[in-house]
Design a protein around this motif. Sequence first.
Motif, PDB file in Angstrom:
ATOM      1  N   LEU A  69      84.161   4.001 101.349  1.00 48.92           N
ATOM      2  CA  LEU A  69      83.634   5.329 101.007  1.00 48.92           C
ATOM      3  C   LEU A  69      84.414   6.417 101.735  1.00 48.92           C
ATOM      4  O   LEU A  69      84.734   7.462 101.155  1.00 48.92           O
ATOM      5  N   LEU A 107      70.264 -14.330  99.661  1.00 50.51           N
ATOM      6  CA  LEU A 107      70.336 -15.275  98.554  1.00 50.51           C
ATOM      7  C   LEU A 107      71.409 -16.321  98.799  1.00 50.51           C
ATOM      8  O   LEU A 107      71.323 -17.439  98.319  1.00 50.51           O
ATOM      9  N   HIS A 108      72.469 -15.911  99.515  1.00 55.25           N
ATOM     10  CA  HIS A 108      73.587 -16.833  99.743  1.00 55.25           C
ATOM     11  C   HIS A 108      73.612 -17.228 101.215  1.00 55.25           C
ATOM     12  O   HIS A 108      74.628 -17.112 101.869  1.00 55.25           O
ATOM     13  N   ILE A 111      82.189  -1.594 103.147  1.00 59.59           N
ATOM     14  CA  ILE A 111      81.990  -0.676 102.024  1.00 59.59           C
ATOM     15  C   ILE A 111      81.988   0.765 102.521  1.00 59.59           C
ATOM     16  O   ILE A 111      82.520   1.672 101.872  1.00 59.59           O
ATOM     17  N   SER A 130      71.049  -3.757  98.943  1.00 57.34           N
ATOM     18  CA  SER A 130      71.573  -4.718  97.968  1.00 57.34           C
ATOM     19  C   SER A 130      72.345  -5.807  98.678  1.00 57.34           C
ATOM     20  O   SER A 130      72.174  -7.000  98.400  1.00 57.34           O
ATOM     21  N   VAL A 131      73.215  -5.366  99.613  1.00 57.29           N
ATOM     22  CA  VAL A 131      74.052  -6.335 100.306  1.00 57.29           C
ATOM     23  C   VAL A 131      73.193  -7.271 101.135  1.00 57.29           C
ATOM     24  O   VAL A 131      73.423  -8.486 101.197  1.00 57.29           O
ATOM     25  N   TRP A 156      70.139  -8.180 100.527  1.00 53.55           N
ATOM     26  CA  TRP A 156      69.455  -9.106  99.635  1.00 53.55           C
ATOM     27  C   TRP A 156      70.409 -10.165  99.116  1.00 53.55           C
ATOM     28  O   TRP A 156      70.092 -11.347  99.068  1.00 53.55           O
ATOM     29  N   TRP A 157      71.595  -9.693  98.760  1.00 53.03           N
ATOM     30  CA  TRP A 157      72.643 -10.617  98.313  1.00 53.03           C
ATOM     31  C   TRP A 157      72.909 -11.648  99.384  1.00 53.03           C
ATOM     32  O   TRP A 157      73.060 -12.828  99.122  1.00 53.03           O
ATOM     33  N   ASN A 193      73.805   6.717  98.101  1.00 53.90           N
ATOM     34  CA  ASN A 193      74.050   5.320  97.748  1.00 53.90           C
ATOM     35  C   ASN A 193      74.061   4.382  98.933  1.00 53.90           C
ATOM     36  O   ASN A 193      73.854   3.182  98.755  1.00 53.90           O
ATOM     37  N   ILE A 249      71.029   2.218  99.286  1.00 56.61           N
ATOM     38  CA  ILE A 249      70.951   1.282  98.159  1.00 56.61           C
ATOM     39  C   ILE A 249      71.957   0.158  98.353  1.00 56.61           C
ATOM     40  O   ILE A 249      71.628  -1.030  98.212  1.00 56.61           O
ATOM     41  N   ILE A 250      73.182   0.522  98.731  1.00 59.37           N
ATOM     42  CA  ILE A 250      74.208  -0.492  98.941  1.00 59.37           C
ATOM     43  C   ILE A 250      73.792  -1.417 100.075  1.00 59.37           C
ATOM     44  O   ILE A 250      73.874  -2.638  99.960  1.00 59.37           O
TER      45      ILE A 250
END
Lengths: 248, 219
Positions: A138, A183-184, A134, A176-177, A179-180, A169, A172-173
Amino acid sequence: MAINWFKYSSPASFYSLAGKMIPVFVFVSVVLLVAGLYVGFFVAPTDFQQGEAYRIIFIHVPAAWMSMFLYVVMAFWAGIGLAFNTRLSSMLATAIAPTGAMFTFIALWTGALWGKPMWGTWWVWDARLTSELILFFLYIGFMSLQAAIDDPRRADKAGAIIALVGVINIPIIYFSVQWWNTLHQGASVSINQAPAMATTMLTGMLIMVLASWMYSIAVILKRTRVIILERESHTAWVAELQKKGAIL
Amino acid sequence: MFMWIIKRDLLLAMRRQSDVLTTLFFFIIVVSLFPLSVGPEMNMLRTMAPGVVWVAALLASMLSLGRMFANDYVDGTLEQMLLSPQSLSLLVLGKAFAHWLVTGVPLVLMAPVLGIQYDLPADALFVLTAALLLGTPVLSLIGAIGAALTLGLRGGGVLVSLLVLPLYIPVLIFGAGAVEANMAGMDFDAHLSLIGAFLLASIVLAPWAAAASLRVSLE
């Protein structure tokens, strides 16, 4: 003795200063690069788990660090340029972007080459890999926005806004990544715990990090010089340089 | 001022209804393409559904960003708005809100129907709708920055996707994550709270950044 720091915020005086500094940084960077690669390939012991393949760390880790660090530096200078309307800061930000994107690409590339023998796959959707990807997007966004705008001052300011929005960001990104990713967990490989490194490995890596620093500074200064010449081509001092044959 | 700009933009959208419908049908078509490309196996479709609907919503919202400022820019209205003594951030907030009413709300209303195509259970449909309801305004707000920066540029439409899509990623992760968590029998409150936090943060920061971008683009 008061040094007038603002003297070098003028493109003309920065141009000559950068010209004097570039050879120094190139020299130091080459020396460090040779030393780092020597330590990395001949002195550092073979890793008992990963064999010889781990040696890619000497390029991978410095590249990954530089890629993240350079984005912050770029956003910093772009922000300074936006806030204080200093042309040189914006030129510096523009000059940093390609180097940062290059290091991001190298980090992804060497990561894939490293991943194949270690995990048996070129790519996993791990949090670090994904956020590095990511980050690459950017950088590309910043560069293509600047490339699409013809007026250099508008390009500077538009780039500064997108760089600052990006820098807000990034955390935050990243989270988020992460945490994602937790989860997986199923398909991914955990690379979170770094194994203890032998001292020579660490030394080699740190030398390579310093070499990348010096390389980045040299290249960025060189690129800034080119940008200065391009934008100041209408001025008297550039015409004078041209007359003296200092630039082609 | 805020209400005025919303009213005006809604009126303009109503006069050109095909624009609104195009975005909505784009959303529907993209979502309907996936079963055709991966096969109609219901178990797989059910696991894919939240991601597919969210990605389609992202793309649909992004494609309509061009309209947020472009028409006003072409006919000079935007310049007048910049000259007005009103706060530009408030104006941008109004425009983003109107954009959301015109493009985001139809997507939210359509999403449960598309979820049925993918055989989502009822409470997952509810979570999907709630997540979209919270998430789509964030897309409009972040998108306003991209739309303002690329105003009047060559190839602005493709460029805006490069700028905006990476910034949409957190919303996508938690939006789709909420539905997946619900289907896995887990709590989805945390996901929705985080999207709500993104919404609040973007209400505060995005209009300000977009207003600065407009000033840069029009100077």
